[in-house]
Design an enzyme around this catalytic site. Structure first.
Site, PDB file in Angstrom:
ATOM      1  NE  ARG A  74      -8.900 -28.947  25.703  1.00 32.42           N
ATOM      2  CZ  ARG A  74      -8.841 -28.139  26.749  1.00 32.42           C
ATOM      3  NH1 ARG A  74      -7.814 -27.331  26.920  1.00 32.42           N
ATOM      4  NH2 ARG A  74      -9.816 -28.119  27.642  1.00 32.42           N
ATOM      5  CG  LEU A  97       1.365 -11.576  20.907  1.00 27.95           C
ATOM      6  CD1 LEU A  97       1.294 -12.998  21.443  1.00 27.95           C
ATOM      7  CD2 LEU A  97       2.283 -10.738  21.786  1.00 27.95           C
ATOM      8  CD  GLN A  98       1.199 -13.657  13.684  1.00 25.04           C
ATOM      9  OE1 GLN A  98       1.389 -14.362  12.709  1.00 25.04           O
ATOM     10  NE2 GLN A  98      -0.013 -13.241  14.013  1.00 25.04           N
ATOM     11  NE  ARG A  99       1.660  -4.815  12.322  1.00 18.64           N
ATOM     12  CZ  ARG A  99       0.416  -4.380  11.980  1.00 18.64           C
ATOM     13  NH1 ARG A  99      -0.330  -5.125  11.188  1.00 18.64           N
ATOM     14  NH2 ARG A  99      -0.025  -3.251  12.399  1.00 18.64           N
ATOM     15  CG  ASP A 153       1.265 -10.373   5.851  1.00 16.03           C
ATOM     16  OD1 ASP A 153       1.471 -10.643   7.045  1.00 16.03           O
ATOM     17  OD2 ASP A 153       0.225  -9.838   5.449  1.00 16.03           O
ATOM     18  N   GLY A 173       0.830  -1.211   0.000  1.00 19.03           N
ATOM     19  CA  GLY A 173       0.000   0.000   0.000  1.00 19.03           C
ATOM     20  C   GLY A 173       0.863   1.258   0.000  1.00 19.03           C
ATOM     21  CB  THR A 174       3.563   2.361   2.302  1.00 18.49           C
ATOM     22  OG1 THR A 174       2.670   2.183   3.404  1.00 18.49           O
ATOM     23  CG2 THR A 174       4.403   3.596   2.545  1.00 18.49           C
ATOM     24  NE  ARG A 234     -10.953 -25.166  25.216  1.00 18.96           N
ATOM     25  CZ  ARG A 234     -11.949 -26.040  25.282  1.00 18.96           C
ATOM     26  NH1 ARG A 234     -12.562 -26.454  24.178  1.00 18.96           N
ATOM     27  NH2 ARG A 234     -12.359 -26.509  26.456  1.00 18.96           N
TER      28      ARG A 234
HETATM   29  O1  F6P Z   1      -0.009  -6.555   6.228  1.00 23.28           O
HETATM   30  C1  F6P Z   1       0.411  -7.042   7.457  1.00 23.28           C
HETATM   31  C2  F6P Z   1      -0.709  -7.424   8.327  1.00 23.28           C
HETATM   32  O2  F6P Z   1      -0.035  -7.914   9.406  1.00 23.28           O
HETATM   33  C3  F6P Z   1      -1.729  -8.428   7.785  1.00 23.28           C
HETATM   34  O3  F6P Z   1      -1.337  -9.748   7.805  1.00 23.28           O
HETATM   35  C4  F6P Z   1      -2.914  -8.171   8.706  1.00 23.28           C
HETATM   36  O4  F6P Z   1      -4.120  -8.566   8.140  1.00 23.28           O
HETATM   37  C5  F6P Z   1      -2.849  -6.702   8.864  1.00 23.28           C
HETATM   38  O5  F6P Z   1      -1.491  -6.336   8.778  1.00 23.28           O
HETATM   39  C6  F6P Z   1      -3.464  -6.210  10.126  1.00 23.28           C
HETATM   40  O6  F6P Z   1      -3.318  -4.840  10.185  1.00 23.28           O
HETATM   41  P1  F6P Z   1      -3.977  -3.874  11.271  1.00 23.28           P
HETATM   42  O7  F6P Z   1      -4.721  -4.679  12.249  1.00 23.28           O
HETATM   43  O8  F6P Z   1      -2.823  -3.149  11.855  1.00 23.28           O
HETATM   44  O9  F6P Z   1      -4.857  -2.973  10.478  1.00 23.28           O
END
Ligand code: F6P
Length: 364
Positions: free
Chosen positions: A174, A284-286, A139, A116-117, A277
């Site tokens: 589970r 957390l991944q970011r 991603d 996007g950017t 579950r």
């Molecule tokens: O593009 C990275 C990403 O981590 C996607 O996998 C995810 O859907 C999105 O950002 C979530 O972005 P936000 O919740 O910050 O809008």
């Protein structure tokens, strides 16, 4: 020479390492460096533009996030402007942004962001701004670069979660369904799933059928393995179905993907009779400290971006084409979203070691 840096879109571990490397490389050339706060907001009078010094970047390479702040609701070409009745209208503020940049004496911008950017960077470049891009996304879905920083850290976080879920899943007999990020591409799910020895991996590139997923779980149970780990990318789709959308986004933002995990967990429990579950790993991944790999790649990108400015590679972005960092036209990277090749060796190996993708190629 006076350059400005900006970070846009969702954050990714490694952004600060790019900023540090770019600032130090530019200062070392005798240039001045400005930092635009919160994406492009600083250049639109909606936030600050700050001077970047050696002090501003001291000790930041190891920090997650971005010291400049970021937003995924700040496209200057489609700025969401609130109307008197409370609704939003998209307006093009790119001319205003470029006029402000000229007034501040900005000769060139390094724009760090995902697809996007980078599309905004391309548009600004076509309108005459001198721009160099740096690709970013956890991603790993930006084309033209082998990988982006942030991805390795996100995989490490997902892997840690899979390892932890294994012990509780096995103790309770589970099924655990873990949803990881990946709107259009399943790289995080695939890499963490294979490294973490998941039983099922569902990715957007390979539409799944629930019956195959459940077959895998029940055949494991028949063989005495009473637990299973299912790793699902948020953008995974059932055969003939659609990606799961959480709901409307905020003005100026992409639609939000998610919600698949709990529906899958419910269906799996209903169909297999096995207690199931769901867990969404989410942001957390970011977050957190970038791995060594990401810090190094981000630092290389930051240094290379300044060299690209020096060489006047306007409209180009830096990219990893192993073992080198190269520059490519931003448009080349945007032509398509990079996605998992279903015939890639990682997928083949995953199938060989018994991972099901919920499709016909499901091993028993
Ligand atoms: O593009 C990275 C990403 O981590 C996607 O996998 C995810 O859907 C999105 O950002 C979530 O972005 P936000 O919740 O910050 O809008």
């Amino acid at each position: 020479m006076r350059i400005a840096l900006s970070t846009g879109g969702g954050d990714a571990p490694g952004l600060n390492a790019v900023i540090r490397a770019a600032v130090l490389s530019a200062l070392g050339r005798g240039w001045e460096v400005l930092g635009v706060k919160r994406g492009f907001a600083g250049l639109l009078g909606e936030d600050d533009v700050v001077s970047m010094t050696r002090e501003s970047v001291r000790g930041i390479a190891r920090l997650g996030g971005t010291i400049l702040g970021t937003t995924n609701r700040g496209n200057p070409c489609k700025w969401p402007l609130k109307q008197a009745d409370g609704s939003y209208k998209e307006v093009d503020r790119s001319s205003e942004l470029m006029a402000n940049a000229r007034q501040m004496g900005i000769d060139a911008m390094i724009i760090i962001g995902g697809d996007g950017t980078l599309a905004i960077a391309k548009e600004l470049s076509e309108k005459g701004m001198r721009v160099v891009g740096v690709p970013k996304t956890i991603d790993n879905d930006v084309a033209g670069t082998v990988t982006t920083f942030g991805f390795d850290t996100a995989v490490a976080t997902a892997l840690d979660a899979i390892d932890k879920l294994h012990t509780t899943a096995e103790s309770h007999d589970r099924v655990m369904v873990l949803e990881v990020m990946g709107r259009h591409a399943g790289f995080i799910a695939l890499h963490a799933g294979l490294a973490g020895t998941a039983d099922v991996v569902l990715i957007p590139e390979i539409p799944f059928e629930l019956s195959h997923v459940c077959d895998k779980i029940t055949s494991r149970a028949r063989a005495g393995r009473h637990f299973s780990i299912v790793v699902v990318a948020e953008g995974a789709v059932p055969v003939g179905g659609q990606e799961s959308i959480i709901g409307p986004s905020m003005p100026g933002q992409d639609r939000r993907v998610g919600g698949l995990c709990s529906r899958l967990a419910y269906e799996i429990q209903e169909r297999t009779g096995k207690e199931t579950r769901a867990m969404v790993l989410g942001h957390l991944q970011r977050g957190g400290t970038p791995t060594g790999y990401d810090r190094l790649l981000a630092t290389r990108f930051g240094g290379a971006a300044v060299r690209a400015v020096e060489q006047q590679k306007w409209g180009h972005m830096v990219a990893l084409q192993s073992p080198h960092i190269v520059t490519i036209p931003i448009g080349d990277a945007l032509r398509e979203v990079k996605r998992v090749d279903p015939n890639h060796d990682v997928v083949q190996t995953a199938r060989q070691v018994g991972i099901s993708f919920g499709d016909q190629g499901t091993p028993s």
